[in-house]
Structure formats: C-alpha cells, structure tokens
Write a protein that holds these residues in place. Structure first.
Motif, PDB file in Angstrom:
ATOM      1  N   VAL A 248       1.589  -1.403  -0.462  1.00  7.27           N
ATOM      2  CA  VAL A 248      -0.040  -0.069   0.680  1.00  7.27           C
ATOM      3  C   VAL A 248       0.636   1.301  -0.375  1.00  7.27           C
ATOM      4  N   PHE A 249       0.409   2.236  -1.124  1.00  7.53           N
ATOM      5  CA  PHE A 249       1.449   3.087  -1.247  1.00  7.53           C
ATOM      6  C   PHE A 249       0.208   4.753  -1.821  1.00  7.53           C
ATOM      7  N   SER A 250       1.059   5.437  -1.798  1.00  5.88           N
ATOM      8  CA  SER A 250       0.734   6.626  -2.292  1.00  5.88           C
ATOM      9  C   SER A 250       0.791   7.432  -3.272  1.00  5.88           C
ATOM     10  N   GLY A 251       0.321   7.287  -4.303  1.00  8.52           N
ATOM     11  CA  GLY A 251       0.983   7.325  -5.743  1.00  8.52           C
ATOM     12  C   GLY A 251       0.224   8.679  -6.812  1.00  8.52           C
ATOM     13  N   ALA A 252       1.419   9.072  -7.597  1.00  8.60           N
ATOM     14  CA  ALA A 252       0.504  10.798  -8.475  1.00  8.60           C
ATOM     15  C   ALA A 252       0.091   9.993  -9.972  1.00  8.60           C
ATOM     16  N   ILE A 253      -1.438  10.545  -9.690  1.00  5.59           N
ATOM     17  CA  ILE A 253      -1.924  10.467 -11.619  1.00  5.59           C
ATOM     18  C   ILE A 253      -0.652  11.346 -12.237  1.00  5.59           C
ATOM     19  N   SER A 254       0.811  10.595 -13.316  1.00  6.65           N
ATOM     20  CA  SER A 254       0.511  11.216 -13.546  1.00  6.65           C
ATOM     21  C   SER A 254       0.317  11.558 -15.804  1.00  6.65           C
ATOM     22  N   GLU A 255      -0.932  10.787 -15.897  1.00  2.00           N
ATOM     23  CA  GLU A 255      -1.446  10.983 -17.129  1.00  2.00           C
ATOM     24  C   GLU A 255      -2.748   9.678 -16.849  1.00  2.00           C
ATOM     25  N   ALA A 256      -3.623  10.645 -17.434  1.00  2.00           N
ATOM     26  CA  ALA A 256      -5.704  10.041 -17.251  1.00  2.00           C
ATOM     27  C   ALA A 256      -5.691   9.933 -19.651  1.00  2.00           C
ATOM     28  N   LEU A 257      -5.066   8.569 -19.268  1.00  2.00           N
ATOM     29  CA  LEU A 257      -6.377   8.091 -20.539  1.00  2.00           C
ATOM     30  C   LEU A 257      -7.483   7.726 -20.419  1.00  2.00           C
TER      31      LEU A 257
ATOM     32  N   ALA B 201     -16.932   4.104 -16.350  1.00  2.00           N
ATOM     33  CA  ALA B 201     -16.510   5.069 -17.809  1.00  2.00           C
ATOM     34  C   ALA B 201     -16.345   6.710 -17.158  1.00  2.00           C
ATOM     35  N   GLU B 202     -16.520   7.336 -16.206  1.00  3.92           N
ATOM     36  CA  GLU B 202     -15.876   8.000 -15.683  1.00  3.92           C
ATOM     37  C   GLU B 202     -14.672   8.622 -14.349  1.00  3.92           C
ATOM     38  N   GLN B 203     -13.604   8.979 -14.776  1.00  9.08           N
ATOM     39  CA  GLN B 203     -13.087   8.984 -14.770  1.00  9.08           C
ATOM     40  C   GLN B 203     -13.171  10.010 -13.573  1.00  9.08           C
ATOM     41  N   THR B 204     -12.751  10.014 -12.272  1.00  7.35           N
ATOM     42  CA  THR B 204     -12.292  10.413 -11.070  1.00  7.35           C
ATOM     43  C   THR B 204     -11.338  10.798 -10.776  1.00  7.35           C
ATOM     44  N   LEU B 205     -10.313  10.979 -11.096  1.00  5.89           N
ATOM     45  CA  LEU B 205      -8.976  11.377 -10.357  1.00  5.89           C
ATOM     46  C   LEU B 205      -8.306  12.496 -11.727  1.00  5.89           C
ATOM     47  N   HIS B 206      -7.375  12.986 -11.196  1.00  2.00           N
ATOM     48  CA  HIS B 206      -7.243  14.348 -12.272  1.00  2.00           C
ATOM     49  C   HIS B 206      -5.370  14.113 -12.083  1.00  2.00           C
ATOM     50  N   VAL B 207      -5.458  14.663 -13.183  1.00  2.00           N
ATOM     51  CA  VAL B 207      -4.092  14.657 -13.024  1.00  2.00           C
ATOM     52  C   VAL B 207      -3.217  15.478 -12.011  1.00  2.00           C
ATOM     53  N   GLY B 208      -1.941  14.647 -11.325  1.00  2.00           N
ATOM     54  CA  GLY B 208      -1.524  15.641 -10.365  1.00  2.00           C
ATOM     55  C   GLY B 208      -1.734  15.137  -8.951  1.00  2.00           C
ATOM     56  N   GLN B 209      -3.182  14.372  -8.623  1.00  2.00           N
ATOM     57  CA  GLN B 209      -4.183  14.073  -7.218  1.00  2.00           C
ATOM     58  C   GLN B 209      -3.084  13.269  -7.213  1.00  2.00           C
ATOM     59  N   LEU B 210      -2.630  12.558  -5.928  1.00  2.05           N
ATOM     60  CA  LEU B 210      -2.389  12.115  -5.090  1.00  2.05           C
ATOM     61  C   LEU B 210      -3.503  10.509  -4.704  1.00  2.05           C
ATOM     62  N   ALA B 211      -2.992   9.673  -4.770  1.00  2.00           N
ATOM     63  CA  ALA B 211      -4.312   8.357  -4.482  1.00  2.00           C
ATOM     64  C   ALA B 211      -3.254   7.265  -3.450  1.00  2.00           C
ATOM     65  N   PHE B 212      -4.694   6.644  -2.597  1.00  6.65           N
ATOM     66  CA  PHE B 212      -3.853   5.514  -2.038  1.00  6.65           C
ATOM     67  C   PHE B 212      -4.336   4.384  -3.141  1.00  6.65           C
ATOM     68  N   LEU B 213      -3.236   3.792  -3.281  1.00  8.12           N
ATOM     69  CA  LEU B 213      -3.141   2.459  -3.820  1.00  8.12           C
ATOM     70  C   LEU B 213      -2.308   1.268  -3.511  1.00  8.12           C
ATOM     71  N   LYS B 214      -2.618   0.586  -4.048  1.00  9.50           N
ATOM     72  CA  LYS B 214      -2.690  -1.078  -3.503  1.00  9.50           C
ATOM     73  C   LYS B 214      -2.384  -1.902  -4.523  1.00  9.50           C
ATOM     74  N   VAL B 215      -1.246  -2.716  -4.627  1.00  9.94           N
ATOM     75  CA  VAL B 215      -1.107  -3.507  -5.755  1.00  9.94           C
ATOM     76  C   VAL B 215      -1.406  -4.897  -5.731  1.00  9.94           C
ATOM     77  N   LYS B 216      -1.601  -5.072  -7.518  1.00 12.40           N
ATOM     78  CA  LYS B 216      -2.692  -6.564  -7.078  1.00 12.40           C
ATOM     79  C   LYS B 216      -1.511  -6.945  -7.772  1.00 12.40           C
TER      80      LYS B 216
END
Length: 1434
Positions: free
Chosen positions: A178-187, A209-224
C-alpha cells in the motif's frame, strides 16, 4: 518556614551527580537497556548468535507523543488536511503540530500541470481545495525550517512521491503493498502513476466510464500484480480509500515498506502510565500508542486488555530505533468532515468559553478535562506554567488541578489526532471579549491599538483584543497623528476568515451614529443609499467598496461631466444602488441636495492632500405618517438632522495659487465657514463672493452676450481647452482653442492652464434644440480694458491676505504679528546649497523663518555673514502657510520702504515713477520706489483672469528697474508704464446726459414670487440731481452685472456679505437679479456704437490688439538715472513723433551697444546665470556635463518649479550619452533627491535608476542620499538588500558598517565583520579588517579599533602599511607611549631593509615631534646598529 533535612549516620553521605531526567530520552522517547538473557550454551548455531548479538537494543520506557524537538529531519509522518487554499495546504501532524505543504511539493505531475495552466496551455488544472478536502489523510517527508519573523522553527511536509519513496527499491515491491502515488497521465482506460520508487512503473485501470481522478492528484493505491525484471519492475494497482489501507500480510520484515497511514493489527503487551506498549507484524516490531491516541478520547490505557489485538493506524516510525507509533483512532476523517455538520462531533468552536470544565486526571502533556460532560479537553502544562513568573513549586501549582475540580477555560482549538480540545485557563484569555473573528461583525464599533506602520499599504496594523486588524490608508483619518501604542475608536468594515484579519476605519464618516452601512449582500436593495469609499478611479468607471467586502461599480457614462470629475481615491460618501445582479452591484449618485451656486454653512471634517472634506447638517425630511403617530412627549425630543458630505478641492480654496496652503491652515478640522456648491458634492470657498453677489444663471435665463464664470476641466494635446460653465441645468463641456485665448500682446510665451483655473466666457450663440452653447474666452470679449477692474482684482487679493492674517492673529500664531514693510532683526543660519538662498530666523521668534532669495542676495565679492550674526531686514512678503518671511537686507531697501499701506495723495494716478522689482510671485510682483520712503508697490502678474499670457508682468525680472503707473486711488497698486499707456487708451466713455443713470439695485436676491409672498425691504440709491454726473461716478453707476464679479464693501479686510435666508433646511439663495435680455441687448448696442465712435476719434488704436507689448516696453533704467521731472515729461510729450537723422543714428548706436553687451554677457563663462534662456544655452553647449544640468535644476527648484525640475532631469537623462555613466548617475541622484524631498514616487524612480545604471553604484548613491535626508526607516532595508545582492563586494561591507554606525546599531558591527570575513575571499580580509578598525576609531570606539589592528600586525608582521596605520591611530588619540611600544615591536621583526627603513623613519618622526633629544638619539643609534648587523649577515 524553616527547611528540615533527614539525619544521616556519622560520616554523612556521598553526593552523587544528579542524573538528568531526560538523559535517556533518545529520538523522541525514554530509552533503557534490556537485560541480556542467560546463555545456557557456550556454543550455539550461527543464526542464534546473530539474533542475540544485538539483544542490548534500546527500548522505549514510555509512549510519549511526537514533539518538535524529537521530530527528525526527513522523517515520514502521517498528516490530516486541516485547511487548503490556492497555494498551500495546512496539515495536522501528531503532537498538536501543523505542517505546511506548498503547491510545488505535491507531485511532479501537479507542478507540470500548474505551470501549463499559468501559461494558458491546458485545462487539466484543479486547485488544491478540490484535490485535498479537509480530513484527507496523507503522509510525507518532514523538513524543519525557520519560521519568518520568529525564532521558532516550522515544519514543511513534502508529499512528492520521489521524496517520500526515495529509500524504496522496485525489487522489494510485493503484492498487497500500500502506497501513495500521483496521477501522471489520464488515459481512456486508466491512469499512469508517478510512484517515486526507483525503477517501478504502475498503472491503474478505470473501473467505470467516468474518470474521478485528476492529473497531479495523490491517491492511495494497493499493488494487485507485479512483474520484476533486472532493472525495472511494473505493477498493476487498484485505487483504495483511506479507510481501506489494511495490510493483510503480517509477515513484512522491513519497516520501510510499512508506510504511515497504513492499518495494521496491534497486540497489547503492557499498559504504560502514558499509553500502551505492544507489537505488530506477528510481534516482529515493537509499537506504542499514546494515551491521547486511543480510539475514544475519554478512554484510558486501563480500558484495554493485555494480549488483545486492535486495528491501529501507523503514525510514524522513528528513523534509527525503528520504534513504531500508532493511533487507535481510525475515524479521523469522519471527525473532521462532520466538524460543521453534526453537532455531537465538535459542538465547541474556537474561542468558546466552558464555565465548568471538570478535571479527570493529570495526563502526559497536560491536565485532561471533561468539557460539557461528553468531550475531552487538554490543559497543557506549558500554558499553566506561562501564568507564573520566576520560581514556583510545581506540586503546589498542580494541586489546584485535583481530580473532579472545576475550572473556567477557553477553547483554543481542536486536534483531530487526539480527538480533544486544547484549552487555556489564563485569566487574560478567558476574560478577553474579542478572541476570535466570530466575536466580531461588520459594522461593530471597537477600540484598536496601533502596532506598527505597514509600508506596503501605507496604513497600520492594529490589535483588537486578540485579533489582528488593518487600517488601510484609504480608510485612515488624515487629520490625526499616529503613534505606536495609540488607541483608536474604529468601525469594523470587513472580516477575512482566510487571512484571519479584520479591516477597520477610523474616519469620522464611518463613526457617525447615523452612518448607513452595507454589511450584508442580502441587504443590498435597489434604491438603497449606503456609505462607501472610492478605492479605484478608472477612465470608464469608479470602484466603490462597502462593508463586508461588498463592491459596486459607478459608471462615468451615467454621471454628468461635472460629477464625473469630482471623485478621487479615498473619498467616502453615499451612493445609491441602481441595479443588482447577484453579487454585481451597479451604483449611481443620490439625488442632488444642493444646486449650483447655493451657499451653505459647512463644517470641516477632514484635511486631505486633495482638499478639505466637509459636512452640511440640516433638518431631516419627516414623513407625514410619522408625524401623525408622534406623541406630545416627542415635541421635547431633539429634532432629527441629516448630514451631507462633500469636498472642497484645494484648487477651489482660493483664486490665488500662493494662498491655497494658507487657506487650508485657517480652516482646520472642526472649523465652520461658508461654501458654494458647484457640483454633485463639490463645493468652493473662492466662489462664495461671486455667487453671493448675483443670481446664478440657468439654462433658461442665459442669453447671448452674457459673461459667465467658467472653470478649466482639461487641456488636450491638440491645445483644445474643455471648460465647465457656471450655468444651472447645463452639464456639458464647452470647448475653446488656446489660440482663441491669446492676444499675441506678448510673443512666444506659452499658455499654461491648470485644472479648475478660473476663466470668464462670453456667450456667442445658444442652440435650444441641441442644448449647446458657443462661447469665447478671449480677453477682449470678457474685459472692457479698464485698469480699475485690475486694481479691484489685486484689492481682493489683499483682502484675502488680511483675512488670513486676522484669523492667525486670533489663534496667536507668531506669523500673524508681522506686517509688510516692517523692519526686523534676523539671525543668519546659512546658505541653501541648492537654491543659494540665504536662510535666517527672526530674533525673538524662532518658529518664524526668514529667507533672502538669491536674486536679492549680495553679489560679487560680498562677505558672507557669520552663522549666528544679526542683521536688520525689511519684510517684503509673508508666507502664512510656511511661517516664512521674504526679506531684504539691503540698506537702500530698508530706507525706502515703510509700513504705510496708503499711497501719498501726490502719487494717485501718477505715471513714470521709477521702481525696482524685488520679488515675482505667482499672482503679484513686489516693487519699491527708488526715491523717498514709500510703501511697497504691488503690480499684478495678470490684468484679468483671462490674461493667460501674463501681459501685466511681461519682461519683468527680479532686480530690474521700470517705470510704473498707479491704478488705484488709495492702495499702492500699479502696472508698468507701458502697460498703463496701452490700456488707458481703451477706456470706456462715460455715460452721457441723454442716458440718465438708474438706481443701483440691491445685492440681495429678490424674486417676484418671493417678493409677493414675503416682501423684503431693500435700500435704493436715488438718482443724482446734477444734470451731468462726474466721470468717476458715471463709471461706478454702469458697472456690468451680467457675470462679472462685483466688488463688495470691506470691513477689516473681509468682504461684507448680506445675511442669507434659511427656509425648510435650505440656507442658500442667489443674491442679485441678472439683467433682462432687452437691457443686455440695448447695452450691447450702445457699447458698440460708442466703441465705433471711440475708434474713429483715436487713430492708431484700431490695430491695438495686434501690437507687441515687448516692442513698446521701455528699456530698464540704471540705478543712477534721475527721476524725470514734470516739466521734462511735458516737454517730451510735446516732441514730434518723427525722429531726425541724427536722432536715428544715435538710436542705432545705442541699440548696437545694447546688443553687444548682451552678447558679451552670454559669452562670459564667469557670468552669473539668471534666466532660463541662459541655462538653456549652457546645457546645449555642454550636453554631457551633468553639472550644467544640475545648475539648471537648482535654478528651477529655487523658483519652486518642482514639476519643471523633474521634467528637466528626465530630459537630461535622455540627452546625456550612455558612454558617460557617471554623469547619468549624477542626474539620477538629483532626481532621487527631488522625489525624496518634494514627491512621493521615490520607490518607482529608484526602480528606474536600478534598471538604467549599475545597481551597486546606484545603491551606494541611495545610501548617501538617505543619510543626508535623515531617512532612517528607508535606510535599513536598503542596507539589507546590499548585503543580500552584493556580499562579494568589499566596499559594500564598509558601506553597510558606516550605515549601522549612523543608525545607532554599533553593537551589530562586530557580527557584521564576521559575516564579511566569511563572504569575502582571503585576499580581502586584511583590508576589510583595517577598514572596520578605521570606522571604529572614527566612531569613538578606540579600544575595538586597536584590538583589530593589533591582531593584524601580530598575524601579518610584514605588512608595513598596517604598522603605519596602527601607529598613526595611536598618535592621533594621544597614546604616545603605546605608539612607541608598537614601533618597538615592529623593529624586532625580521624584514627587508626597505621596509625597516620605513619603520625607523616613522619611529624617528615620532621622537622628533613627541620625544626628547635622548630618545631621538636612541632611535638613530638602533637604526645604525641594525644596518651594521644586516651588513655582517650578508
């Protein structure tokens, strides 16, 4: 109380050293060594040896929370967002601390998007308030920094993944990490993640379908899923919320990969006094929970069972000891979000008072309180300690806080980590009425304490209780003097929660009880009238600010041209809301209360640079319904009144420029006077006599041929003059060209018009359809040419002077007791280096200064008097505004001038009298007659208000001699003889017998309707019985009244005014009926016939207006010329006008001689420059010589031509070649000096100078300028800039040290020297120390100077120059014996012969001057012996 000690056996005890209570505190917690277990076997397996080898590890004995001193650099800490704005995040971290995160410390992607948004290249930017809602959990790297303006450090928190994850490696990443990463690019199908982990790339797939995260935003992620390669790894992650950060695997062996914010299982192993001790990850790591980080704020460690497991969130890990600190409170986000929504979550606000706070226990860090029976509070020990000064007994103090005792506390804030309120029981805080912004409302009246002046806003920062406030310059009353610590009564206008600041005003308009304030946008109704302040004036609109930050726009197109010109920044008046669209408010002006020409009693309320603010008090209009409901008791109540606010601009205080400042002085705040309305809220003092003497013309009554008063509005670049005419119901601008104002009586003279300058215009045509007027302002159209009108103009000038003098005399002002022409004794003080004027003070009256202008000062080889010497002087003029007397010390002037103010009867109407020009002012010229003892003679500069060419003073300069002619029958008012002859030839013919004179009408206004209702008695003058009246009486009888300013009888120098009539709250009415159209037409027709007859009878006058006054001016006479007798005058008059050939030849010779003298004077480089033409020739001849330009500038400044001097400096800068940097710097220095002395644009000019010149040299010049002008407040920041930008320059350190000594900061010079030695290269160190030693010696710190030099000669004995400086300094201070000792040390050094020769020569000079023959012989002998020894050594 006598202290008692415990008895011990014989021999006493050994006093061991006391161990510090904090000796075991390492890295944020108390540490102790764990005992080693007994080893049962001598030899064990290799693995067991490794595990037990470090069994003496440090373990924490308590669960203390994080503090600022235990917070380690680059430590990872969990935080919760408290507040967000456009550029900064405020994040709460454990230990009741707050960290800041700048916009550039979020992520690399966010920085990139922000830069693109600023350049206008992307729309993906979202502000921090959208990306980080309050309550969001984050973690980052802590960085300690110094807090600006405070010694206490602050904490910065970097959230960048590259900073936070710099210790992690891609090969150690596992599934479930579990870590915190930033959205670098939205595809389209997901997001590319900025992980910050070396060699790791990550991707998050979109689940919807709707993208809720924005470029530069920090989000908590879990490695799958994760794939490892030799150099890189890639992983697929899923986005998780902050409540789902649980780590399922309990086998993690590396704490670096258990990041703050993660949720783990905590097993309790021990209950500590201040928390819990346990383990995580299957007892792999020791963890602690502080008592304030339990799941419920009111719980205690005893409420948790041993060996039980609980979910806990990681707060931080101590870097070296690897001790983990947790919190059992997993609902931090929920508490923060419900802060304003649910009352049970946080019912108490900051600043709330809790009357009965109950003590639960003495906890770690403070006393634990129960607030309102359900909430937890903390009373920190530091706040309790702050209530005591000096020594105190801790146990005695804490005994006050026994269990279940109750106290009155104030809530200071809320800590989301501890779920508790931190409080204070300090009586000063508890009893403070104004603690938080919620205690204030816009419109409240408060008392503010002045803290310091804010140079950025030119206002003051203040304190209102515990709150910070600002009084901006626009809202600051200008009639008060402000000092630090002063208390003011103010009105709250606006409250900024974001800046934690309130905005106030102490202006009298806002402090009135009946002030109508707009403090709520919902209360802004269309048609409402509210008090506001003009904050910006633009060409198309005026921005007005009300209370609570509400702003409105007043469009100039909706205003009349007169009203549009009346506004200025800082003006406070009432405005009406015209329309409102949500928060956009359009304004207009309230209905006109007063009409043009109405004269009102006013009270001065404020003095500004732009003029005088005033108010008019009048009875309020009462509604009929209210009158019907009033009781009999209401009749005794005070009548309701209303106040109208207005402005008297400085230019409307007087017709005469040099009297404007004096009028301001005699009308202080609180004084009462009368003013005439000329605009919406603009009033005039100078126009009161005009409007009180006649009816005000309106659009209906104005006729062709009328002469009316007008004011200059603007002069365009194409020489078109915009005029506002004094006609009611006519708000349009009339235009005339400058050429239409000129008569060309004086050639090549520019026309200089200023705003609000008075002119008269003649109506040439009137168009009813278009409602326009065509006018002429030419002098011949508005003035008859009668010099008696000019005399009355000057007489009104003296009446105003006498009025000013009488008012100052009543106020016991020292300047009020002096009289023109009086002889006084003055004390010489010096000569102004710029203007060369001689400065004096009046003996017996030190507050009054005297000035001898350079044109009257002795010239040539005259000896300058000694400072303090006394001289007799005669008063030529009095400046009542500056308490200044203009004097002459010449014996001839003292003998020829007396204090009489009436001319002898033999001089009435006489011409050809020889006079000398002494002074030339803006309005008048002061002269003195050559022979006899006579009063000063006053000549007008202008013959009429429309004499824009100043033909009355053409060619006259101070020091000139001229012939004059008197134009007044009593006062010494005259004009040059040439002017007198020209204008006397155009006198109007007197009235004939066929035109009987009618009675003079009364000045009081008498309308027919008013006369029928209430007849007013008026005095009428009967017609004379004589059939043919005298010429003088006839001229008085036919004075024009259509627009001309009519003189009034004088009493003590003040014009009498007919009492005004007061009806229904109005106190103003016109005073003199205008002529009918028929009478005007008949008079115009009669005047035209008489003028034609006059032209026919007087040949040579037909081309009078085209004649050149300069050609008819007689040459100035010499001082030795005799005054022509009456017989000579008559003889010259009888001579023929045509000259003979002999006379023509003599005239040509005389003219040639005059031209030769002019050429010789212009060619003489030593000749004294006295005219602008001479200075122009000088700068043209030497365009790159700054001294020539500076002389020209000094000449203009001596004549108070400040603006022209500025323009000349700019011209010099544009003229001097760029290859002459020193010359350019001289001009820039002069311009900076002018702005410092006469203007307020010093900072702007300094910026220009820095851009155009060498910045270092410019700053050096600025330091010298500020010191000469005693600008201590400005000097300190300049010195700081020098140290910041030019610390590698050696001369800068010397300059700054000189500045420190000048500012009185000598105690900081030594530390400055240390900084200099650290910044400068080693080669500069010796010279720098020597320079500082000389400065110390110069500023009487001889001990420090000698210490510095002694250190140098000790360390560098071969520096002969330093030895010489050291010896010279000792000799200068009289320390001869010390100088001998230093020289004795010098001769002991092993130096080269040439250096030893210098030392012995210095030694020999010392003994010759201060020693004896014996000591001198001794030095000679030592020198000879040294030479012998040196020869042997060779």
């Amino acid at each position: 109380m006598v202290p008692t000690e415990k008895s011990f056996p014989r021999g006493g005890i050994i006093h061991a050293e006391a161990k510090s209570a904090n000796a075991n505190i390492i890295f944020g917690a108390t540490q102790k060594k764990a005992k080693k277990g007994q080893q049962t076997k001598a030899k064990d397996s290799f693995l067991k040896e490794l595990t037990e080898e470090y069994n003496d590890q440090l373990e924490s004995a308590s669960a203390e929370t994080l503090r600022l001193d235990t917070l380690q650099e680059d430590m990872l800490v969990m935080g919760v967002v408290k507040e967000a704005n456009a550029t900064t995040l405020q994040i709460a971290i454990p230990g009741r601390m707050t960290a800041r995160t700048q916009v550039m410390d979020i992520s690399e992607a966010y920085t990139r998007v922000a830069k693109s948004a600023m350049a206008g290249e992307t729309s993906d930017y979202h502000d921090l308030m959208e990306l980080f809602p309050v309550g969001s959990i984050v973690y980052g790297k802590a960085i300690k920094t110094e807090k600006p303006g405070s010694n206490r450090p602050s904490v910065l928190l970097s959230l960048k993944p590259a900073d936070v994850h710099d210790r992690l490696h891609h090969k150690n990443i596992k599934k479930g990490f579990v870590f915190s990463g930033a959205i670098s690019e939205a595809l389209e199908h997901g997001y590319v993640i900025e992980t910050g982990i070396q060699g790791l790339t990550a991707f998050v797939a979109c689940e919807s379908a709707e993208q809720t995260l924005h470029v530069g935003q920090l989000a908590f992620l879990k490695v799958k899923q994760v794939k490892h390669d030799a150099s890189t790894s890639s992983c697929t992650c899923v986005h998780v919320t902050q409540d789902a950060l649980k780590i399922k695997s309990q086998n993690e062996s590396n704490l670096d990969y258990i990041l703050p914010g993660s949720i783990v299982r905590f097993k309790v192993s021990k209950q500590l006094k201040d928390g819990l001790k346990g383990s995580i990850m299957n007892e792999s790591f020791t963890a602690y929970v502080n008592e304030h980080h339990l799941s419920n704020g009111l719980e205690t460690p005893e409420d948790y069972e041993l060996n039980e497991e609980y979910s806990a969130r990681v707060l931080y890990v101590m870097p070296l000891t690897k001790l983990v600190y947790l919190t059992l409170n997993l609902d931090i986000k929920q508490r923060a979000e419900d802060e304003d929504e649910q009352e049970p979550a946080e019912p108490l606000k900051k600043g709330s008072i809790v009357e009965k706070a109950k003590v639960l226990r003495l906890g770690s860090g403070g006393v634990v309180l129960l607030l309102n029976k359900k909430l937890k509070g903390i009373l920190s020990y530091s706040s309790i300690k702050a209530n005591f000064k000096g020594n105190y007994d801790k146990d005695e103090v804490l005994s006050k806080y026994g269990r279940k005792t109750k106290h009155k506390v104030r809530v200071l804030g809320y800590d989301m980590f501890e779920s508790s309120y931190y409080c204070s029981d300090d009586p000063n805080l508890v009893n403070e009425k104004l603690y938080s912004l919620e205690d204030l409302n816009p419109g409240d009246i408060v008392t503010a304490k002045m803290i310091k002046k804010d140079e950025k806003i030119n206002g003051w920062t203040v304190k209102i209780g515990r709150l910070n406030g600002i009084i901006d310059q626009l809202y600051l009353a200008n009639n008060l003097r402000y000092e630090v610590g002063q208390r003011l009564r103010c009105r709250v206008l606006d409250i900024s929660v974001d800046r934690q600041m309130c905005y106030l005003s102490n202006r009298s308009e806002y402090l009135r009880k009946d002030a109508k304030l707009l403090t709520n946008l919902s209360a802004a109704q269309e048609g409402g009238v509210y008090l506001g302040t003009v904050v910006r004036c633009e060409p198309g609109y005026i921005l007005v600010k009300f209370g609570d930050g509400i702003k409105g726009v007043l469009h100039r197109q909706n205003l009349s041209e007169k009203s549009s010109l009346s506004f200025f920044e800082g003006q406070t008046t009432t405005f009406r809301i015209l329309s409102r669209n949500k928060d956009q408010i359009t304004l207009t002006l309230p209905e006109d209360k007063f009409q043009l020409g109405e004269i009102c009693p006013v009270e001065i309320t404020n003095a500004l640079d732009s003029g005088l603010e005033m108010k008019i008090t009048y009875p309020a209009d009462e509604d009929e319904d209210e009158d019907a409901d009033t009781d009999a008791n209401d009749e005794e109540a005070e009548p309701k009144v209303e106040e109208f606010l207005g402005l008297i601009p400085s230019s409307l205080l007087s017709d005469h420029v040099e009297l404007i400042a004096a009028q301001k002085r005699i009308h202080p705040v609180g004084s009462h006077t009368e003013a005439a309305c000329i605009g919406q809220n603009i009033f005039s003092l100078r126009d009161v006599p005009y409007f009180s003497g006649q009816l005000t013309t309106d659009w209906k009554t104005v006729q062709v041929g009328d002469i009316v008063r007008a004011y200059v509005k603007n002069v365009s670049t194409d020489q078109v003059v915009d005029l506002m005419v004094a006609i009611r119901d006519y708000n349009k601008v009339v235009k005339v060209h400058v050429k239409m104002l000129r008569l060309n009586a004086v050639r090549a003279l520019p026309v200089d018009l200023s705003p609000d300058q008075l002119l008269y215009v003649k109506i040439l045509s009137k168009s009813v359809e278009t409602k326009t007027l065509t006018v002429s302002a030419k002098l011949t159209d508005v003035w008859s040419g009668d010099l008696s009108d000019t005399a009355k103009l000057v007489e009104s000038y003296f009446d105003e002077l006498l009025q000013i003098k009488s008012v100052l005399k009543e106020k016991s002002a020292p300047i009020g007791k002096f009289t023109l022409g009086a002889t006084i004794s003055v004390v010489f003080k010096g000569i102004d280096p710029v203007s060369n004027d001689w400065l004096y003070t009046v003996e017996g009256c030190p507050k009054v200064k005297a000035l001898l202008v350079s044109s009257l000062a002795p010239a040539g080889n005259a000896v300058t008097p000694q400072v303090g010497s006394k001289q007799p002087a005669v008063i030529l003029w009095i400046d009542y505004a500056e308490d200044l007397l203009l004097v002459s010390t010449k014996k001839m002037d003292i003998e020829h001038i007396n204090t009489e103010w009436l001319i002898p009867s033999n001089l009435i109407g006489k011409t050809g009298m020889k006079a000398k020009v002494l002074l030339k002012l803006d309005t008048v010229i002061v002269c003195s007659l050559k022979k006899g003892s006579n009063p000063l003679v006053i000549c007008p500069v202008r013959l009429h208000a429309n004499d824009v060419e100043n033909s009355g003073s053409a060619g006259l300069r101070p020091g000139d001699f001229c012939n004059i002619g008197f134009i007044h029958e009593e006062l010494p008012i005259a004009v040059p003889e040439t002017v007198w002859r020209l204008w006397k030839a155009t006198k109007r013919p007197a009235a004939t017998a066929e035109e009987p004179l009618g009675p003079v009408k009364a000045k009081k206004a008498k309308l027919e309707a008013v006369a029928e209702a209430a007849p007013v008695k008026t005095k009428k003058t009967k017609a004379k019985a004589e059939p043919t009246p005298t010429k003088r009486k006839a001229e008085e009888a036919v004075q024009p009244t259509n627009g001309q300013k009519k003189s009034q009888p004088l009493t003590n120098g003040i014009a009498k005014e007919t009492p005004t009539k007061k009806q229904n709250g109005k106190f103003f009415e016109d005073k003199l009926p205008a002529k009918s159209a028929k009478a005007n037409a008949e008079a115009a027709k009669g005047n035209a016939i008489q003028n034609e007859a006059a032209k026919a009878r007087m040949p040579g006058v037909a081309n009078f207006w085209e004649s050149d006054l300069g050609q008819t001016k007689d040459a100035s006479s010499d001082e030795e010329d005799a005054e022509p007798t009456a017989a000579e005058t008559q003889t010259n008059a009888n001579k023929k006008k045509r000259l003979s050939a002999k006379e023509k030849a003599k005239a040509e010779v005389k003219e040639e001689q005059r031209l030769r003298e002019i050429e010789e004077r212009n060619a003489d480089p030593q000749a004294r420059l006295e005219t602008i033409d001479q200075y122009e020739r000088l700068v043209i001849a030497q365009p790159n010589n700054s001294m020539s330009w500076l002389k020209y500038i000094s000449f203009l400044l001596s004549n108070t031509e400040i603006e022209k001097a500025r323009d000349l400096a700019r011209r010099a800068i544009a003229t001097i070649s760029f290859r002459e940097p020193q010359e350019l710097r001289n001009i820039w220095s002069a311009l900076l000096n002018m702005e410092l002395a006469y203007g307020n644009n010093f900072d702007e000019v300094l910026k220009e100078a820095l851009q155009s010149n060498d910045p270092l040299e410019t700053y050096i010049s600025v330091v010298d300028i500020l010191k000469k002008n005693n600008q201590r407040e400005r000097l300190a920041p300049v010195l700081a800039i020098l140290l910041k930008k030019f610390k590698s320059e050696a001369k800068v350190w010397r300059l700054v040290a000189e500045g420190y000594f000048w500012l009185g900061k000598s105690d900081q010079v030594h530390s400055l020297l240390q900084r200099a030695l650290r910044s400068l290269p080693n080669l500069e160190h010796i010279n720098c120390i020597v320079a500082y030693a000389k400065l110390y010696e110069k500023n009487d710190d001889k001990d420090m100077a000698q210490t510095l030099l002694d250190d140098i000669v000790t360390s560098y004995p071969k520096r002969i120059d330093i030895w010489s400086v050291y010896v010279d300094m000792l000799i200068k201070t009289g320390q001869i014996e010390s100088a001998r000792n230093v020289l004795d040390r010098a001769v002991q050094q092993k130096l080269k012969p040439e250096k030893m020769q210098v030392i012995y020569k210095k030694y020999l000079e010392l003994e010759k001057e201060h020693g004896t023959k014996a000591t001198e012989a001794k030095v000679m002998q030592e020198a000879q012996q040294w030479v012998k020894n040196y020869a042997k050594a060779i």
